[in-house]
Write a protein that holds these residues in place. Structure first.
Motif, mmCIF file in Angstrom:
data_model
loop_
_atom_site.group_PDB
_atom_site.id
_atom_site.type_symbol
_atom_site.label_atom_id
_atom_site.label_comp_id
_atom_site.label_asym_id
_atom_site.label_seq_id
_atom_site.Cartn_x
_atom_site.Cartn_y
_atom_site.Cartn_z
ATOM 1 N N ASP A 45 37.407 25.004 38.953
ATOM 2 C CA ASP A 45 37.384 25.257 37.556
ATOM 3 C C ASP A 45 39.263 25.698 37.060
ATOM 4 O O ASP A 45 39.172 26.689 36.799
ATOM 5 C CB ASP A 45 36.207 25.974 36.635
ATOM 6 C CG ASP A 45 36.683 26.279 34.970
ATOM 7 O OD1 ASP A 45 36.810 24.576 34.473
ATOM 8 O OD2 ASP A 45 36.218 27.447 34.527
ATOM 9 N N GLN A 100 32.308 36.970 35.441
ATOM 10 C CA GLN A 100 31.356 36.156 35.386
ATOM 11 C C GLN A 100 30.513 36.249 35.800
ATOM 12 O O GLN A 100 30.748 36.413 37.334
ATOM 13 C CB GLN A 100 31.564 34.626 34.984
ATOM 14 C CG GLN A 100 31.211 33.771 34.109
ATOM 15 C CD GLN A 100 31.363 32.633 32.549
ATOM 16 O OE1 GLN A 100 32.031 32.176 34.021
ATOM 17 N NE2 GLN A 100 32.397 33.144 32.028
ATOM 18 N N THR A 110 29.501 37.013 30.414
ATOM 19 C CA THR A 110 30.861 37.213 30.661
ATOM 20 C C THR A 110 31.608 38.949 30.615
ATOM 21 O O THR A 110 31.141 39.131 29.414
ATOM 22 C CB THR A 110 31.862 36.410 30.032
ATOM 23 O OG1 THR A 110 31.434 35.213 30.077
ATOM 24 C CG2 THR A 110 33.183 36.418 30.243
ATOM 25 N N LEU A 146 37.822 33.837 27.718
ATOM 26 C CA LEU A 146 38.743 33.202 28.643
ATOM 27 C C LEU A 146 40.200 32.287 28.695
ATOM 28 O O LEU A 146 40.367 32.456 29.222
ATOM 29 C CB LEU A 146 37.421 32.357 29.442
ATOM 30 C CG LEU A 146 36.436 32.439 30.241
ATOM 31 C CD1 LEU A 146 35.369 31.661 30.482
ATOM 32 C CD2 LEU A 146 36.619 33.738 31.039
ATOM 33 N N HIS A 192 42.572 35.535 41.166
ATOM 34 C CA HIS A 192 41.857 35.343 41.243
ATOM 35 C C HIS A 192 41.466 36.732 42.293
ATOM 36 O O HIS A 192 41.526 35.754 43.043
ATOM 37 C CB HIS A 192 41.410 33.708 41.806
ATOM 38 C CG HIS A 192 42.203 32.636 41.101
ATOM 39 N ND1 HIS A 192 41.498 32.287 39.961
ATOM 40 C CD2 HIS A 192 42.863 31.680 41.338
ATOM 41 C CE1 HIS A 192 42.257 30.974 39.641
ATOM 42 N NE2 HIS A 192 42.974 30.960 41.298
ATOM 43 N N LEU A 226 38.289 28.783 38.594
ATOM 44 C CA LEU A 226 38.056 30.675 37.873
ATOM 45 C C LEU A 226 36.920 30.597 38.007
ATOM 46 O O LEU A 226 36.440 31.871 38.952
ATOM 47 C CB LEU A 226 38.146 29.966 36.185
ATOM 48 C CG LEU A 226 39.439 31.207 36.807
ATOM 49 C CD1 LEU A 226 40.529 29.828 35.697
ATOM 50 C CD2 LEU A 226 38.858 30.312 34.044
ATOM 51 N N ARG A 227 36.150 29.513 38.958
ATOM 52 C CA ARG A 227 34.900 29.956 39.078
ATOM 53 C C ARG A 227 34.298 29.903 40.980
ATOM 54 O O ARG A 227 33.858 29.647 41.887
ATOM 55 C CB ARG A 227 33.949 28.871 39.520
ATOM 56 C CG ARG A 227 33.754 29.323 37.474
ATOM 57 C CD ARG A 227 32.732 28.197 37.175
ATOM 58 N NE ARG A 227 32.392 26.482 37.222
ATOM 59 C CZ ARG A 227 32.926 25.894 36.254
ATOM 60 N NH1 ARG A 227 32.502 26.364 34.433
ATOM 61 N NH2 ARG A 227 32.924 24.516 36.828
ATOM 62 N N CYS A 228 36.388 29.683 41.721
ATOM 63 C CA CYS A 228 36.325 29.867 42.798
ATOM 64 C C CYS A 228 35.649 31.197 43.841
ATOM 65 O O CYS A 228 35.042 31.500 44.891
ATOM 66 C CB CYS A 228 37.499 29.719 44.046
ATOM 67 S SG CYS A 228 38.241 31.300 43.242
ATOM 68 N N GLU A 282 39.203 37.360 37.419
ATOM 69 C CA GLU A 282 40.118 36.800 36.855
ATOM 70 C C GLU A 282 41.037 38.201 36.413
ATOM 71 O O GLU A 282 40.497 38.726 35.441
ATOM 72 C CB GLU A 282 39.933 35.773 36.047
ATOM 73 C CG GLU A 282 40.071 34.625 36.784
ATOM 74 C CD GLU A 282 40.403 34.398 37.724
ATOM 75 O OE1 GLU A 282 42.030 33.871 37.442
ATOM 76 O OE2 GLU A 282 40.206 33.875 39.042
ATOM 77 N N SER A 287 30.316 35.192 39.816
ATOM 78 C CA SER A 287 31.195 33.706 40.147
ATOM 79 C C SER A 287 32.606 34.176 39.796
ATOM 80 O O SER A 287 33.191 32.828 40.370
ATOM 81 C CB SER A 287 30.089 32.355 39.329
ATOM 82 O OG SER A 287 30.700 33.225 37.729
ATOM 83 N N MET A 288 32.997 34.850 38.824
ATOM 84 C CA MET A 288 34.329 34.633 38.386
ATOM 85 C C MET A 288 35.075 35.797 38.492
ATOM 86 O O MET A 288 33.927 37.596 37.831
ATOM 87 C CB MET A 288 35.060 33.771 36.932
ATOM 88 C CG MET A 288 35.787 33.882 36.379
ATOM 89 S SD MET A 288 35.720 33.285 34.447
ATOM 90 C CE MET A 288 35.648 31.773 34.672
#
Length: 463
Positions: free
Chosen positions: A141, A289, A231, A326, A377, A161-163, A260, A257-258
């Motif tokens: 994402d 998230q 979130t 976001l 990230h 973002l979901r890395c 940032e 999962s996120m």
């Protein structure tokens, strides 16, 4: 690597060949039409403009272009929508741009196998939307999902973002259709989730920045949409405190999962551009998230830990509120581009060194007298220090160049890498040998020569 000069009169011969072999609508030439294809979003422009642009509509156009260019030793630069940030799609004099943006079809979407086969010009957000109709999504994402293509994401092994949970682009690609420099078409990988036959050419081609072959299709994994998503937006007094909070979450096994993280100057730029008031809540914003059945419990555990450090915390499971939160991250780079010409870096360090890297970047900005805005990230230590230059300043000023060098040295000293995503392109190419070492650098040059013996594919990039 040393790239050979273009042979005399070869460009005229190539144009004649392409005019004969391609439809009229697939070829543009002349500086007034090729100039917009000379540079990507990096702000680093090459000398001159491309000789021609091939607007490939299918793989036959790609094979024809490469076959003719290979025979005449003419450089070819693959390109999607030009959203790259490292100069990887820059194309100068006597080169041909291979524009793949018209190859934008989703060829197959199998909800049972949870895979899709897509052409390189498919926009990430459009693939995600198509998968969403079957309760699936494409997990990577990137913040540029609304404008960047799957081909460009594969070429740079883009993150997103979901890395934190799903990894980077390489973790989502099962196989590739690729045309090599001489026009030979190959297929790597398969539609199976697991496969170990032969060398992993799929993984090698991902992140190769168009220097080993041109992607004409990709088979990618899709993932089920999560049952629940929570979130959390937490503000901190400083960016370093936000980075330390991510380290604390990891230590507590509360991995999101996120994750940032944006610094105060980025928040101020977003506020100015979007009319928000993010900067009033602190000097850094951490967006987290959690997904799945345990999302609410995991988020609650994180909030309890973060309250010891944060200046404010907001939690939501409402999709509209999530999009609002976001938006600060997705609009960070466009907001900075309003301030001047951006030079975006993309280093990565071990997660425990994230706060140290941030402190070093702040010191570099002060020492070199340049403006640096940083977002990250944070879950995997990937940082984007963005240098904002005056729009009317030609080239890259010495102060900015020295600051970039300081940032690269910092990443290596802390045990990290020059590029966590976006590739090396032209901006980091001269630093790559320092990270790789002479033996590995020489091996990679031999790999390049094996795939591209005349060195026509995206010359001057990556290696």
């Amino acid at each position: 690597m040393t790239y050979p000069p273009t042979p005399p009169r070869a460009t005229d011969a190539l144009l004649a060949d392409l005019r004969r072999d391609l439809p009229r609508s697939a070829l543009s030439s002349g500086p007034e039409t090729t100039a917009p294809y000379a540079a990507d979003r990096s702000g680093n422009r090459p000398d001159g403009v491309p000789l021609a642009v091939v607007h490939a509509a299918n793989s036959d156009h790609v094979r024809t272009t490469l076959r003719r260019a290979h025979a005449l030793r003419i450089p070819v630069v693959p390109r999607g929508t030009g959203t790259g940030l490292a100069g990887g799609a820059n194309a100068g004099t006597d080169s041909v741009v291979l524009d793949l943006s018209r190859m934008n079809r989703i060829l197959d979407l199998d909800p049972h196998e949870q895979i899709a086969v897509v052409e390189p010009g498919v926009i990430i957000a459009e693939l995600d939307h198509a998968a969403g109709e079957f309760g699936l999504r494409y997990a990577p994402d990137p913040a540029s999902a609304a404008i960047s293509t799957i081909g460009g994401n594969i070429a740079t092994n883009a993150g997103g973002l979901r890395c934190a949970k799903y990894g980077v682009t390489r973790d989502a690609v099962l196989g590739l259709d690729v045309v090599l420099a001489d026009g030979t078409a190959i297929r790597t990988g398969s539609r199976a989730v697991r496969g170990v036959a032969g060398y992993d050419l799929t993984a090698l081609l991902i992140g190769s920045e168009g220097t080993l072959g041109v992607i004409t299709a990709a088979t990618v994994r899709l993932r089920p949409l999560p049952e629940a998503t929570v979130t959390v937006a937490a503000s901190f007094a400083t960016f370093a405190e936000g980075a330390n909070a991510v380290t604390a979450l990891t230590a507590a096994r509360l991995e999101p999962s996120m994750a940032e993280l944006l610094d105060g100057p980025v928040l101020a730029a977003v506020d100015d551009a979007q009319g928000t008031d993010l900067r009033l809540h602190g000097g850094a914003l951490l967006l987290l998230q959690w997904e799945g059945r345990s999302a609410a419990a995991d988020a609650e555990g994180a909030v309890q830990l973060l309250w010891k450090r944060a200046t404010s915390i907001e939690t939501t499971n409402d999709p509209a509120e999530t999009d609002r939160l976001l938006a600060a991250r997705r609009l960070a780079l466009p907001s900075l581009e309003r301030l001047g010409r951006v030079l975006i870096e993309g280093i990565a360090v071990p997660r425990t060194q994230l706060a140290s890297a941030v402190r070093e970047i702040t010191a570099i900005a002060e020492r070199r007298g340049v403006r640096i805005f940083t977002f990250a990230h944070a879950s995997d230590g990937s940082l984007h220090p963005v240098l904002v230059l005056d729009s009317d300043t030609p080239g890259i000023p010495d102060a900015a160049r020295h600051a970039a060098g300081d940032i690269f040295r910092t990443a290596l000293r802390l045990g990290g890498t020059l590029t966590g995503e976006h590739g090396a392109g032209t901006l980091k190419r001269n630093w790559l040998a320092q990270e790789l070492g002479p033996e590995q650098h020489a091996l990679q040059q031999r790999l390049k020569a094996a795939f591209d013996p005349h060195l026509i594919l995206n010359p001057g990039k990556a290696l």
